[in-house]
Motif scaffolding. Structure first.
Motif, PDB file in Angstrom:
ATOM      1  N   UNK A 242      25.004  37.203  24.860  1.00  0.00           N
ATOM      2  CA  UNK A 242      25.971  37.433  23.787  1.00  0.00           C
ATOM      3  C   UNK A 242      25.336  36.971  22.481  1.00  0.00           C
ATOM      4  N   UNK A 243      25.178  37.884  21.540  1.00  0.00           N
ATOM      5  CA  UNK A 243      24.506  37.576  20.280  1.00  0.00           C
ATOM      6  C   UNK A 243      25.088  38.429  19.170  1.00  0.00           C
ATOM      7  N   UNK A 244      25.144  37.858  17.957  1.00  0.00           N
ATOM      8  CA  UNK A 244      25.537  38.605  16.767  1.00  0.00           C
ATOM      9  C   UNK A 244      24.357  39.303  16.122  1.00  0.00           C
ATOM     10  N   UNK A 245      23.147  39.014  16.606  1.00  0.00           N
ATOM     11  CA  UNK A 245      21.923  39.596  16.051  1.00  0.00           C
ATOM     12  C   UNK A 245      21.674  40.948  16.713  1.00  0.00           C
ATOM     13  N   UNK A 246      21.688  42.011  15.913  1.00  0.00           N
ATOM     14  CA  UNK A 246      21.510  43.356  16.460  1.00  0.00           C
ATOM     15  C   UNK A 246      20.122  43.512  17.068  1.00  0.00           C
ATOM     16  N   UNK A 247      19.082  43.031  16.383  1.00  0.00           N
ATOM     17  CA  UNK A 247      17.727  43.164  16.904  1.00  0.00           C
ATOM     18  C   UNK A 247      17.541  42.385  18.196  1.00  0.00           C
ATOM     19  N   UNK A 248      18.207  41.249  18.306  1.00  0.00           N
ATOM     20  CA  UNK A 248      18.149  40.471  19.541  1.00  0.00           C
ATOM     21  C   UNK A 248      18.737  41.270  20.702  1.00  0.00           C
ATOM     22  N   UNK A 249      19.854  41.937  20.455  1.00  0.00           N
ATOM     23  CA  UNK A 249      20.459  42.742  21.516  1.00  0.00           C
ATOM     24  C   UNK A 249      19.602  43.951  21.855  1.00  0.00           C
ATOM     25  N   UNK A 250      18.948  44.536  20.855  1.00  0.00           N
ATOM     26  CA  UNK A 250      18.075  45.675  21.117  1.00  0.00           C
ATOM     27  C   UNK A 250      16.880  45.269  21.982  1.00  0.00           C
ATOM     28  N   UNK A 251      16.283  44.122  21.684  1.00  0.00           N
ATOM     29  CA  UNK A 251      15.159  43.652  22.501  1.00  0.00           C
ATOM     30  C   UNK A 251      15.601  43.360  23.932  1.00  0.00           C
ATOM     31  N   UNK A 252      16.805  42.794  24.079  1.00  0.00           N
ATOM     32  CA  UNK A 252      17.293  42.495  25.422  1.00  0.00           C
ATOM     33  C   UNK A 252      17.499  43.773  26.228  1.00  0.00           C
ATOM     34  N   UNK A 253      18.083  44.775  25.600  1.00  0.00           N
ATOM     35  CA  UNK A 253      18.310  46.030  26.324  1.00  0.00           C
ATOM     36  C   UNK A 253      16.996  46.743  26.621  1.00  0.00           C
ATOM     37  N   UNK A 254      16.010  46.607  25.724  1.00  0.00           N
ATOM     38  CA  UNK A 254      14.705  47.204  25.990  1.00  0.00           C
ATOM     39  C   UNK A 254      14.026  46.552  27.185  1.00  0.00           C
ATOM     40  N   UNK A 255      14.367  45.299  27.470  1.00  0.00           N
ATOM     41  CA  UNK A 255      13.811  44.576  28.612  1.00  0.00           C
ATOM     42  C   UNK A 255      14.738  44.626  29.826  1.00  0.00           C
ATOM     43  N   UNK A 256      15.683  45.593  29.834  1.00  0.00           N
ATOM     44  CA  UNK A 256      16.600  45.808  30.967  1.00  0.00           C
ATOM     45  C   UNK A 256      17.516  44.623  31.187  1.00  0.00           C
ATOM     46  N   UNK A 257      17.996  44.038  30.104  1.00  0.00           N
ATOM     47  CA  UNK A 257      18.963  42.938  30.177  1.00  0.00           C
ATOM     48  C   UNK A 257      20.280  43.394  29.564  1.00  0.00           C
ATOM     49  N   UNK A 258      21.360  42.872  30.097  1.00  0.00           N
ATOM     50  CA  UNK A 258      22.678  43.162  29.532  1.00  0.00           C
ATOM     51  C   UNK A 258      22.874  42.329  28.274  1.00  0.00           C
ATOM     52  N   UNK A 259      23.312  42.967  27.207  1.00  0.00           N
ATOM     53  CA  UNK A 259      23.539  42.282  25.934  1.00  0.00           C
ATOM     54  C   UNK A 259      24.771  42.864  25.274  1.00  0.00           C
ATOM     55  N   UNK A 260      25.583  41.993  24.696  1.00  0.00           N
ATOM     56  CA  UNK A 260      26.812  42.412  24.033  1.00  0.00           C
ATOM     57  C   UNK A 260      26.998  41.642  22.737  1.00  0.00           C
ATOM     58  N   UNK A 261      27.747  42.252  21.841  1.00  0.00           N
ATOM     59  CA  UNK A 261      28.161  41.561  20.629  1.00  0.00           C
ATOM     60  C   UNK A 261      29.344  40.652  20.967  1.00  0.00           C
ATOM     61  N   UNK A 262      29.627  39.714  20.064  1.00  0.00           N
ATOM     62  CA  UNK A 262      30.772  38.826  20.250  1.00  0.00           C
ATOM     63  C   UNK A 262      31.999  39.512  19.673  1.00  0.00           C
ATOM     64  N   UNK A 263      32.905  39.940  20.557  1.00  0.00           N
ATOM     65  CA  UNK A 263      34.041  40.743  20.145  1.00  0.00           C
ATOM     66  C   UNK A 263      35.321  39.946  19.972  1.00  0.00           C
ATOM     67  N   UNK A 264      35.300  38.655  20.259  1.00  0.00           N
ATOM     68  CA  UNK A 264      36.545  37.900  20.226  1.00  0.00           C
ATOM     69  C   UNK A 264      37.151  37.824  18.839  1.00  0.00           C
TER      70      UNK A 264
END
Length: 567
Positions: A236-258
């Motif tokens: 869970x990260x607010x950093x878009x690039x962090x989530x993109x790198x995680x998904x590129x490495x086959x990891x689940x990543x989400x924004x903080x929606x609360x």
């Protein structure tokens, strides 16, 4: 934590009457005499939405005879009572994007790894994951420590998170087993908090520099995936690039929606409701009317009344036009009050008249002494600041309802910052108040106060400026405004916490007006759904002493209107 015991009866003859119906996975009906298939727990990902957390007060009841397996230790596959004649192949849970779900959608607790920016954005984010578990890498704690110094909002959030963690840890010695997140009174947080207590070997690509904090957190996520193959580990990260790198490495990543108040900004409360064409046919029978204080009231009955909000404006433009404000709602009965027509010249406010329907609604709210909080939304050129200042000057200088006008706004530059500004607090804020000067010039052009010549206009402008104080947000904490007319400009750039800090400064006799356009947000990590302006509009709707209007039509110039449409 040990797994609960499996039911002693076969899956085909489980007594579902003893179980919680919303916690049961779907059963597949089988033919008579054939063994029942294995029952898998759900694996749909619950979305981290603000509504799910704030409105869902229930927790998972594990006291019934049919219990879902706990996923704090993934020693077994989440399969209940498989038949000997049938085997079930283990497969990882499908990773779906964030969506609005309920707790019953997932039988296995997910493990959320929090990035530092989530904690700095919302200090209470630790307790917003309901029944799921939270994991804090050591690098997150290290970055949290670097951000704790200073007087900024980020530093205060970092210190608040540190105090919450210290309170949780002080009562437990064994951190390996996890800490219950409900220990601080958060009943919805039934999961556990885990810390990184040992070094974790990851299998990230060698070209990623491990000295970077983001890559170290990604390495922890990969190590947790390898350690818990049957659980879904989500970053869970607010950093878009962090989530993109995680998904590129086959990891689940989400924004903080609360912190998202609404999923779609089009669903935001506008403060107005257009009545259907058959309104009088269904609501015209048994109408009661009376007059009080120059206002005509109507008590109507019908199926549409239960959809009304208090202080909402309703209008019907047909053979029998109606422009009214809802004053009371009681089931299928509502009380409507007629409006004052500020489009007429005799009802002008400091020389300003309303030019369209929405502006007339806004002027009725601004001039209503019983309305303590007003929010005006709309694109540039709709007249938000001009009407607010005109109403403020009329109530400060003419009716003496308020002692002075206080105007503030968040200092977020559109382009590059020009550096530090010299002078006092008001002198430093002056470059940010260009809209105030422009509107004061417009309001002072007429002969509202009898100053038709240059000397009269100059004297009037000096009097007006003496009643307007410009304040900075940095010095608002701890203050109390008595009998003031408080204007918060560019409110879309405020966080919900900053908005709460400002509105709670209001003392007796103070009126607060929030102006903004949620389509022009310049603050990082804020969106249309998480803006403080969206937050207050949604939370104050229906309160008898608050009102909101979304202005639709621009009145600045034909050039500005056309540019807003085509550019």
């Amino acid at each position: 934590m040990p797994l609960p015991k499996l039911p002693t009866r076969p899956a085909a003859i489980l007594d579902l009457n003893d179980t919680e119906p919303d916690l049961l996975p779907p059963l597949t009906q089988t033919a008579k005499g054939t063994p029942a298939p294995a029952i898998k727990t759900g694996s749909r990902a619950p979305a981290l939405e603000a509504r799910d957390v704030l409105q869902n007060e229930g927790t998972i009841d594990q006291s019934s005879s049919f219990k879902l397996p706990s996923a704090t230790t993934p020693a077994q596959s989440p399969v209940i009572a498989p038949s000997k004649a049938q085997t079930t192949k283990k497969s990882p849970a499908p990773r779906t994007p964030a969506r609005r779900t309920t707790k019953a959608d997932s039988g296995v607790r997910k493990l959320f790894v929090l990035d530092t920016n989530v904690l700095l954005h919302d200090p209470s984010s630790l307790f917003r994951f309901e029944e799921h578990d939270v994991f804090l890498p050591m690098m997150t704690l290290e970055e949290l420590d670097h951000q704790k110094k200073g007087m900024s909002e980020v530093a205060r959030n970092a210190r608040q998170v540190s105090r919450s963690l210290d309170t949780l840890v002080s009562e437990h010695r064994q951190l390996d087993e996890g800490l219950p997140l409900s220990g601080l009174g958060h009943k919805d947080a039934v999961g556990r908090l885990f810390f990184q207590t040992t070094a974790m070997a990851s299998t990230l690509p060698p070209d990623l520099p491990m000295g970077k904090a983001d890559n170290q957190i990604l390495g922890v996520v990969r190590a947790l995936q390898d350690k818990h193959p049957t659980r879904e580990v989500v970053l869970v990260s607010k950093d878009i690039n962090m989530r993109l790198k995680a998904r590129a490495l086959s990891m689940s990543a989400e924004d903080y929606f609360n912190d998202q108040v609404l999923e779609d900004s089009d669903l935001l409360y506008t403060g107005m409701l257009e009545l259907p064409e058959n309104f009088w046919n269904k609501h015209g029978k048994g109408v009661e009317s009376w007059q009080q204080g120059g206002t005509t009231f109507y008590r109507i009955n019908g199926p549409l009344c239960n959809q009304f909000m208090v202080n909402q404006f309703v209008y019907f433009e047909g053979s029998m036009p109606l422009y009214a404000q809802v004053r009371e709602v009681n089931g299928k009965t509502a009380v409507l009050a007629t409006l004052r027509d500020f489009t007429h010249g005799k009802n002008n406010v400091w020389g300003v008249t309303a030019r369209n329907r929405e502006q007339n609604f806004a002027m009725n709210l601004l001039m209503n002494p019983e309305c303590d909080f007003v929010s005006l939304l709309g694109q540039a050129g709709t007249g938000k600041t001009l009407m607010t200042l005109a109403a403020g000057l009329a109530q400060v200088l003419e009716t003496k309802r308020y002692s002075e006008i206080i105007m503030t706004r968040v200092t977020v530059p559109v382009g590059e910052d020009i550096g530090f500004l010299p002078g006092t607090e008001e002198e430093k804020m002056q470059p940010w108040m260009g809209a105030l000067e422009d509107n004061l010039e417009v309001l002072n052009m007429g002969d509202a106060d009898g100053g038709g010549n240059e000397w009269g206009r100059t004297a009037t402008l000096d009097l007006i400026r003496s009643k307007i104080k410009i304040k900075s947000l940095n010095f608002m904490r701890g203050r109390t405004f008595l009998n003031k007319y408080l204007i918060i400009d560019e409110a879309q750039n405020l966080t919900p916490k900053q908005m709460k800090t400002l509105i709670t400064r209001a003392g007796p006799g103070t009126k607060v007006i929030c102006l903004g356009n949620i389509a022009q947000i310049d603050t990082p990590y804020l969106t249309e759904g998480s803006s403080g302006l969206t937050f207050v509009v949604d939370r104050f709707k229906g309160w008898p002493h608050a009102g909101s209007v979304t202005l639709q039509r621009g009145e600045r110039s034909r050039l500005a209107d056309y540019a807003g449409e085509v550019l």
